[in-house]
Motif scaffolding. Structure first.
Motif, PDB file in Angstrom:
ATOM      1  N   GLY A 193      31.379 -29.180  11.066  1.00 53.13           N
ATOM      2  CA  GLY A 193      32.704 -28.954  11.625  1.00 53.13           C
ATOM      3  C   GLY A 193      33.794 -29.316  10.632  1.00 53.13           C
ATOM      4  N   VAL A 194      34.996 -28.887  10.926  1.00 52.33           N
ATOM      5  CA  VAL A 194      36.120 -29.067  10.015  1.00 52.33           C
ATOM      6  C   VAL A 194      36.553 -30.537   9.974  1.00 52.33           C
ATOM      7  N   GLY A 195      36.698 -31.076   8.757  1.00 51.97           N
ATOM      8  CA  GLY A 195      37.318 -32.377   8.603  1.00 51.97           C
ATOM      9  C   GLY A 195      36.393 -33.542   8.320  1.00 51.97           C
ATOM     10  N   TYR A 196      35.182 -33.287   7.830  1.00 53.69           N
ATOM     11  CA  TYR A 196      34.272 -34.386   7.493  1.00 53.69           C
ATOM     12  C   TYR A 196      34.145 -34.604   5.991  1.00 53.69           C
ATOM     13  N   LEU A 197      34.884 -33.868   5.189  1.00 48.19           N
ATOM     14  CA  LEU A 197      34.832 -34.088   3.749  1.00 48.19           C
ATOM     15  C   LEU A 197      35.717 -35.279   3.373  1.00 48.19           C
ATOM     16  N   ASN A 198      35.518 -35.797   2.187  1.00 49.97           N
ATOM     17  CA  ASN A 198      36.241 -36.990   1.736  1.00 49.97           C
ATOM     18  C   ASN A 198      37.747 -36.779   1.832  1.00 49.97           C
ATOM     19  N   GLY A 199      38.417 -37.759   2.415  1.00 48.65           N
ATOM     20  CA  GLY A 199      39.859 -37.698   2.535  1.00 48.65           C
ATOM     21  C   GLY A 199      40.360 -36.885   3.709  1.00 48.65           C
ATOM     22  N   GLN A 200      39.476 -36.369   4.542  1.00 45.26           N
ATOM     23  CA  GLN A 200      39.865 -35.532   5.675  1.00 45.26           C
ATOM     24  C   GLN A 200      39.642 -36.258   6.996  1.00 45.26           C
ATOM     25  N   GLN A 201      40.111 -35.667   8.076  1.00 44.16           N
ATOM     26  CA  GLN A 201      39.907 -36.160   9.433  1.00 44.16           C
ATOM     27  C   GLN A 201      39.372 -35.015  10.274  1.00 44.16           C
ATOM     28  N   HIS A 202      38.297 -35.258  10.983  1.00 47.47           N
ATOM     29  CA  HIS A 202      37.696 -34.212  11.819  1.00 47.47           C
ATOM     30  C   HIS A 202      38.682 -33.746  12.880  1.00 47.47           C
ATOM     31  N   THR A 203      38.864 -32.430  12.985  1.00 47.06           N
ATOM     32  CA  THR A 203      39.770 -31.856  13.985  1.00 47.06           C
ATOM     33  C   THR A 203      39.013 -31.680  15.305  1.00 47.06           C
ATOM     34  N   TYR A 204      38.641 -32.788  15.869  1.00 51.27           N
ATOM     35  CA  TYR A 204      37.807 -32.843  17.071  1.00 51.27           C
ATOM     36  C   TYR A 204      38.432 -32.062  18.222  1.00 51.27           C
ATOM     37  N   MET A 205      37.669 -31.135  18.785  1.00 49.98           N
ATOM     38  CA  MET A 205      38.007 -30.327  19.946  1.00 49.98           C
ATOM     39  C   MET A 205      39.040 -29.230  19.664  1.00 49.98           C
ATOM     40  N   VAL A 206      39.429 -29.025  18.410  1.00 50.98           N
ATOM     41  CA  VAL A 206      40.267 -27.871  18.073  1.00 50.98           C
ATOM     42  C   VAL A 206      39.334 -26.658  18.027  1.00 50.98           C
ATOM     43  N   GLY A 207      39.269 -25.938  19.146  1.00 51.36           N
ATOM     44  CA  GLY A 207      38.215 -24.952  19.358  1.00 51.36           C
ATOM     45  C   GLY A 207      38.168 -23.838  18.343  1.00 51.36           C
ATOM     46  N   GLN A 208      39.318 -23.352  17.919  1.00 51.76           N
ATOM     47  CA  GLN A 208      39.304 -22.238  16.977  1.00 51.76           C
ATOM     48  C   GLN A 208      38.810 -22.673  15.603  1.00 51.76           C
ATOM     49  N   ASN A 209      39.124 -23.896  15.191  1.00 51.95           N
ATOM     50  CA  ASN A 209      38.528 -24.419  13.956  1.00 51.95           C
ATOM     51  C   ASN A 209      37.014 -24.447  14.068  1.00 51.95           C
ATOM     52  N   ALA A 210      36.531 -24.948  15.206  1.00 55.46           N
ATOM     53  CA  ALA A 210      35.088 -25.063  15.409  1.00 55.46           C
ATOM     54  C   ALA A 210      34.419 -23.701  15.430  1.00 55.46           C
ATOM     55  N   GLY A 211      35.046 -22.720  16.087  1.00 52.54           N
ATOM     56  CA  GLY A 211      34.473 -21.384  16.138  1.00 52.54           C
ATOM     57  C   GLY A 211      34.366 -20.742  14.773  1.00 52.54           C
ATOM     58  N   HIS A 212      35.439 -20.836  13.985  1.00 58.04           N
ATOM     59  CA  HIS A 212      35.392 -20.302  12.624  1.00 58.04           C
ATOM     60  C   HIS A 212      34.294 -20.975  11.803  1.00 58.04           C
ATOM     61  N   ALA A 213      34.225 -22.304  11.880  1.00 53.33           N
ATOM     62  CA  ALA A 213      33.255 -23.051  11.074  1.00 53.33           C
ATOM     63  C   ALA A 213      31.828 -22.663  11.427  1.00 53.33           C
ATOM     64  N   LEU A 214      31.560 -22.404  12.727  1.00 46.83           N
ATOM     65  CA  LEU A 214      30.205 -22.041  13.129  1.00 46.83           C
ATOM     66  C   LEU A 214      29.851 -20.637  12.643  1.00 46.83           C
ATOM     67  N   LEU A 215      30.768 -19.700  12.762  1.00 47.60           N
ATOM     68  CA  LEU A 215      30.513 -18.343  12.273  1.00 47.60           C
ATOM     69  C   LEU A 215      30.329 -18.330  10.763  1.00 47.60           C
ATOM     70  N   ASP A 216      31.144 -19.088  10.046  1.00 50.76           N
ATOM     71  CA  ASP A 216      31.017 -19.117   8.593  1.00 50.76           C
ATOM     72  C   ASP A 216      29.767 -19.862   8.145  1.00 50.76           C
ATOM     73  N   ALA A 217      29.280 -20.791   8.963  1.00 50.99           N
ATOM     74  CA  ALA A 217      27.996 -21.416   8.652  1.00 50.99           C
ATOM     75  C   ALA A 217      26.884 -20.370   8.672  1.00 50.99           C
ATOM     76  N   ALA A 218      26.925 -19.469   9.663  1.00 51.31           N
ATOM     77  CA  ALA A 218      25.914 -18.410   9.729  1.00 51.31           C
ATOM     78  C   ALA A 218      26.003 -17.497   8.511  1.00 51.31           C
TER      79      ALA A 218
END
Length: 424
Positions: free
Chosen positions: A158-183
């Motif tokens: 999910g978005v925001g686990y890299l160094n210096g970042q903050q996870h955008t927890y429950m921001v659904g559109q970020n999560a949707g993009h990240a899952l599709l791009d993982a595929a």
């Protein structure tokens, strides 16, 4: 799992830093071998110039936390995605491929998986926990079931686990993009042997269930190149206002507080820091570095009102506007699952052309049942072929595990090309 779930291990099934620097070496792209260091995997590049799904860095990893001793080849990856504003962003995750031939029809299918809540701290990233880098990692059975069925698996942090970042927890559109791009990224790992035309199924529970349905809603417009076969989503927190109000002051209040921190990371221009009292600032600092167990037990019974200067309730926070007049409530509502959906050709904002399987625990105690039913009803009204199972044995914690056979049966039927069935 190889043993009965202990309470802490069951909790791990839930809807569950240094300053950023440029990579020491150029990001891996195209057909470059997977030879990145862990530092490269978890450090965002100074610039992103590729396209969604590009593999920026990868490295072999054994992922010993995946149970079952299933022969596999696996990698940590960093790949490119897009945030809610349309800005390129780097995301980490893992890819695993069974080390046995695929004997089914067509290329080996891919299951793109979004884990449940793991916590906001960078050390909590799912790929780190599964590789044993975090001491409180727990064995989960979802990935093992998919691998045992012969499917390749890609799991996004999910978005925001890299160094210096903050996870955008429950921001659904970020999560949707990240899952599709993982595929997409799974097929671009040079050593994985995953075909670009492989059929893809999306899967997630709780936070991951929200991500899976958002990915389903975004797929036609954002990732039409993917051959999406179907989606399984359980314990879905579809209406964030309803969920936040229900959790506030209760046993699982930490999730509501974490969502506020996650949305602040996604929408930093909105009022937040100036609302907090000293206790609130301390809580944000603690949440930002906490994993699942500390999020639950460190904030049980807490109320958002106690963290703000004016004792603001969640509903009062929703009414607060940002610089352009958009309120927190409007932002939360824009992430409600099931709004604006329709079938292909309907002209809906989000056209969905694949069947979905939605489910929840019969003794759900965390996500309000009305929002889970509301999401299912929205999909049915829109004409989406929907299977609904509201009676998976167990509460929210245990239902994720007990639903695995149903999910695997759904995926098998989708990958086999059988006619979809629903029970709307």
């Amino acid at each position: 799992m190889r043993r009965v779930l202990a309470p802490a291990a069951a909790l791990a099934i839930l809807c569950g830093a240094a300053a950023p620097t440029a990579l020491a070496d150029a990001p891996q792209r195209g057909d470059a071998p997977c030879s990145a260091t862990d530092e490269q995997i978890y450090t965002p590049p100074a610039q992103l110039q590729g396209k969604p799904g590009d593999v920026l860095a990868c490295a072999p990893s054994e992922f010993p936390k995946i149970p079952g001793n299933i022969p596999k080849r696996s990698w940590k990856v960093q790949y490119q995605s897009t945030d809610v504003r349309g800005t390129p962003v780097a995301v980490s995750g893992l890819v695993a491929v069974p080390d046995v031939p695929w004997n089914g029809p067509g290329p080996r299918p891919v299951v793109a998986f979004n884990p449940g809540t793991v916590g906001l701290g960078p050390q909590c990233a799912y790929s780190k926990q599964m590789s044993g880098a975090y001491d409180d990692a727990y064995e989960l059975e979802q990935l093992a079931a998919a691998l045992k069925a012969g499917y390749a698996v890609v799991a996004t942090d999910g978005v925001g686990y890299l160094n210096g970042q903050q996870h955008t927890y429950m921001v659904g559109q970020n999560a949707g993009h990240a899952l599709l791009d993982a595929a997409r990224a799974a097929a671009r790992v040079p050593e994985a042997g995953i075909a670009p035309e492989a059929p893809v199924a999306l899967w997630g529970y709780s936070e991951g269930g929200q991500a899976a349905l958002w990915a389903t809603q975004l797929a036609a417009s954002y990732a039409p190149d993917l051959k999406l076969a179907g989606t399984a989503a359980g314990g879905v927190p579809g209406d964030l206002r309803m969920v936040g109000n229900a959790l506030n002051g209760g046993q699982f209040a930490g999730f509501a507080a974490a969502a506020l921190v996650g949305f602040h990371a996604g929408y930093p221009e909105m009022p937040f820091d100036e609302l907090l009292n000293d206790r609130g600032r301390e809580a944000v600092g603690k949440l930002s570095g906490s994993c699942l167990i500390d999020t639950i037990f460190g904030f049980s019974g807490e109320r958002v009102e106690d963290y703000t200067l004016d004792g603001l309730t969640p509903d009062q926070i929703y009414e607060l506007p940002g610089p352009d007049g958009t309120t927190w409530g409007q932002i939360a509502d824009s992430h409600r699952v099931g709004d604006g959906i329709g079938t292909p050709g309907s002209g809906a904002a989000y056209e969905i052309g694949v069947p979905v399987f939605q489910y929840r625990g019969a003794r759900e105690q965390i996500i309000p049942v009305p929002t889970e039913e509301q999401t299912r009803d929205a999909y049915c009204r829109a004409g989406i072929q929907t299977q609904w199972k509201p009676d998976v044995d167990g509460d929210h914690l245990i239902a994720a595990k007990n639903a695995i056979p149903d999910v695997m049966a759904f995926f098998a039927s989708r990958f086999a090309g059988e006619p979809p069935t629903g029970n709307c």
